[in-house]
Design a protein around this motif. Structure first.
Motif: not given
Lengths: 400, 347
Positions: A185, A263-264, A267-269, A271, A294, A297-299
């Motif tokens: 990450l 990185y974006r 973090s998207r839905e 993924t 995770l 980082d709201r992953m």
């Protein structure tokens, strides 16, 4: 392994039910899931999990590409990966009835880096960069290059998938065997801040870093720093770095932008992160760190896969009873069959004891992360080296 | 390819720096700890052993049940004949500042370097520099005398150093990074430091040991690492085969289990006679477990044969049923001592 066989351990069954079940087939069926990242400590079966998941998804009708980092030779052969050429290759021999497809590739970190340079710098400059000793060291041994290049490749695959109407609709990524699973990450950011860093700017253009207002005070510092660095590392090192940085300067924005973009994407839905572990203390501790990170980082975390759980087939017999009976049989001095029966009972006691310990470790994880869905995958009694055994792992991943 | 000969007792005697690597999950830290304990208690004369980890994982503090280790050398265990283990978590940043202080008496410049990100740059990003610094710390400890100086008649501060090193996937680069840096930094102290370190690593004072399990991936990586290390002129010492479990059935029973020929009716009869309610499910379950076991035993002996082909001394260490703690690691050290004798490295 079915639930009914666990009747000897009612407490464990209760606790196991407390953790929500990780629904792998649901994840595969969800067309909204476009990227799955398998992460975890080294040696826990990440690559096998990624490959098995890819096969299962392809046979369920998804158009899948699996990006592996460092597969076992036999697993690579199972996927038809005989060469490391940094390009996805179609896997043959799987069931295409559902209309799916399966490609697989192995990452070549140096080559990926070279490709980035070639794609973003003009030819003369690219050549200069590729020949620079500092670049050569960074591209083959920079701590984090592999992670960054895995990210870079993921970005490329995603772009290719999005631009072709019949392209991949699911990308499954295996992560490098990092010092820590978290490196994956952090790598893009680290390389980004390296190239964006004050020190690099200082090296490439001392005047810029000091700024106009502070030339006098700062200038002295700059001089002291670069003379110290020159003293320690030698002038050549610094001038190599300067050439490297100056050459990279044109593609600078490109690098950072791409790192941010990937990185974006993560973090998207669309993924889904799968944390993979083995039922061992260290692997599960690493899994805990990763899950915490995770979540912080709201992953998008899907859940935990615990591989290689010991298999108990004769669950109705407790270890202590098995050992007591084994001893009685051995004492009786009976025929060979008595000896065999005693051996089976001792084996059974050992198998159950190990399985219990593993379950306890998995439960400890679930107690501190009660919301994280978990699937426990029983150990295979053979190595995974063909599509059939991968399919078996896939079945186990989908749960009983 | 350099010296591909397996080490003998004389090589073992000469070794001072033991580098322990292995694929992730094979129990590198446990084996490094057991090796340090074994070295500290090897003979009648008290031994002082430095046990260092280099990746900041605090695995040693967990193994020995001691508070997290810092950059100070701290005693973490004593052994019977008066030996001791000193633990250290080598940190590149601290090593660099210490190094700068030592050689340049930097003062203000040190702070400035830090402020400009030069320390971060050097320790996390500049290729190889981090590794030179980390190994350099152990290089320094290896040269240090009891009186704290680095030359003179005083005896060595440590009788042996054990490094819990990076995993097999990175070990070649980690240990040869010195030559990589020597190429990058062509002059200057980092360059000469890297050269001295490389000399130490390639000398007979250094042995690289590999920890593996009897599983395909770790064994494959072990064999690849042996090839890579030798190509880089490094001596491979012992292959530690960790977490070995004895077969729980004799050869005849294993053979029958493998072929599904264990006699069901007579086993069922024996169980019933011993008072177990031998339902068909239970007996089938036991036979299934025996079948699984036989296959695992087969896989393991296949892998063991591959390791034997390397011709290197193999030291087999048992699985610790209760997991690793400060007690069980000592048990492992005792077994390791016996095994060293068994393979002819000690007497």
């Amino acid at each position: 392994m079915t639930q009914t066989k666990e009747t000897a351990h009612p407490a464990h069954v209760r606790a196991a039910q407390a953790a929500p079940h990780l629904d792998i087939d649901g994840m595969i069926a969800d067309r909204g899931v476009e990227v799955v990242v398998c992460c975890g400590a080294g040696g826990v079966g990440k690559t096998t999990t990624a490959a098995a998941l890819g096969l299962r998804a392809a046979e369920a009708g998804r158009r899948v590409v699996v990006l592996t980092i460092d597969p076992a030779r036999r697993l690579a052969q199972a996927l038809g990966l005989s060469e490391l050429d940094n390009t996805p290759r179609p896997v043959s021999g799987f069931d295409t009835a559902a209309g799916g497809s399966l490609d697989a590739m192995m990452l070549d970190m140096k080559r990926t880096f070279d490709e980035v340079v070639l794609a973003h710098a003009d030819p003369g400059k690219a050549e200069q960069i590729l020949a620079n000793p500092f670049y050569q060291a960074v591209s083959s041994s920079f701590a984090g290059t592999q992670e960054y290049m895995a990210m870079e490749k993921l970005g490329q695959l995603k772009a290719a998938a999005d631009s072709a109407p019949d392209g991949w609709d699911l990308i499954i990524v295996d992560t490098p065997p990092s010092r820590s699973a978290l490196d994956f990450l952090d790598a893009p950011n680290r390389l980004g801040s390296f190239l964006d860093g004050r020190f690099i700017r200082l090296l490439s253009a001392p005047a810029k870093a000091s700024g106009r207002a502070g030339v006098k005070v700062f200038g002295l510092g700059v001089q002291l720093v670069s003379s110290t660095m020159t003293k320690i590392l030698g002038g050549q090192f610094l001038s190599d770095v300067q050439t490297f940085v100056a050459a990279l300067d044109t593609m600078f924005g490109g690098f950072r932008e791409r790192a941010d973009q990937t990185y974006r994407l993560l973090s998207r839905e669309g993924t889904s992160f799968l944390v993979v572990a083995a039922p061992e203390r260290d692997a599960l501790r690493e899994a805990s760190y990763f899950v915490d990170r995770l979540q912080a980082d709201r992953m998008p975390l899907s859940g935990l896969v615990v591989n290689r759980m010991g298999r108990v087939s004769a669950g109705a017999l407790t270890p202590s009873r098995a050992l007591a009976v084994a001893e009685a049989l051995e004492d009786s001095g009976g025929p060979k069959s008595a000896e065999n029966a005693a051996g089976l009972l001792r084996l059974h006691a050992a198998v159950v004891t190990i399985a219990q310990r593993q379950r306890e470790l998995a439960e400890r994880f679930s107690r501190s992360h009660p919301d994280v869905p978990v699937v426990q995958v029983p150990a295979l009694n053979r190595d995974v080296h063909d599509l059939d055994s991968l399919r078996e792992v896939g079945n186990a991943l989908a749960g009983p | 390819m350099s010296d591909a000969r397996a080490i003998d007792a004389a090589d073992w005697q000469r070794a001072r720096l033991h580098v322990v690597t292995g694929k992730g999950g094979t129990g590198k830290t446990t084996v490094a700890s057991a090796l340090a304990l074994a070295l500290a208690s090897a003979t009648d004369s008290p031994k002082r052993v430095l046990l260092a980890e280099v990746e900041g994982r605090q695995g040693l503090s967990q193994t020995f049940d001691v508070p997290p280790l810092g950059t100070e050398e701290t005693r973490i265990a004593r052994t019977k004949p008066g030996g001791e283990i000193v633990g250290l978590s080598v940190d590149a940043k601290a090593a660099l500042l210490e190094y700068l202080q030592l050689f340049y008496k930097l003062g203000r410049a040190g702070k400035l370097l830090e402020k400009f990100g030069a320390i971060d740059f050097a320790t996390t990003i500049a290729p190889g520099v981090r590794d030179v610094l980390v190994i350099g710390k152990l290089y320094e400890a290896n040269r240090r005398r009891k009186d704290g100086r680095h030359r003179g008649a005083s005896p060595a501060a440590y009788d042996a150093i054990v490094m819990d090193a990076p995993p097999t996937g990175r070990i070649g680069r980690f240990l040869s990074v010195n030559s990589e840096v020597a190429d990058l930094a062509r002059v200057g102290p980092i360059h000469s430091q890297a050269e001295s370190i490389t000399d130490l690593l390639e000398s007979e004072q250094t042995l690289v040991h590999i920890v593996t399990l009897l599983e395909e991936m770790p064994v494959q990586e072990t064999i690849e690492a042996i090839r890579e290390l030798r190509a880089k002129d490094l001596r491979v010492g012992i292959v530690f085969v960790n977490m070995v479990r004895d077969p729980l059935l004799d050869d005849v029973a294993l053979e029958q289990a493998r072929n599904g020929r264990l006699h069901k009716a007579s086993i069922s009869g024996q169980l019933a006679d011993a008072g177990v309610k031998a339902s068909p499910e239970l007996v089938d379950g036991l036979l299934q477990e025996a079948y699984d076991h036989a296959h695992r035993v087969d896989l393991e002996s296949e892998q063991l044969a591959l390791l034997e082909e390397t011709g290197l001394p193999l030291v087999l260490l048992p699985a610790l049923p209760e997991g690793v703690d400060s007690g069980s690691v000592r048990e492992l050290a005792d077994i390791l001592l016996d095994e060293l004798e068994e393979v002819g490295l000690t007497r």
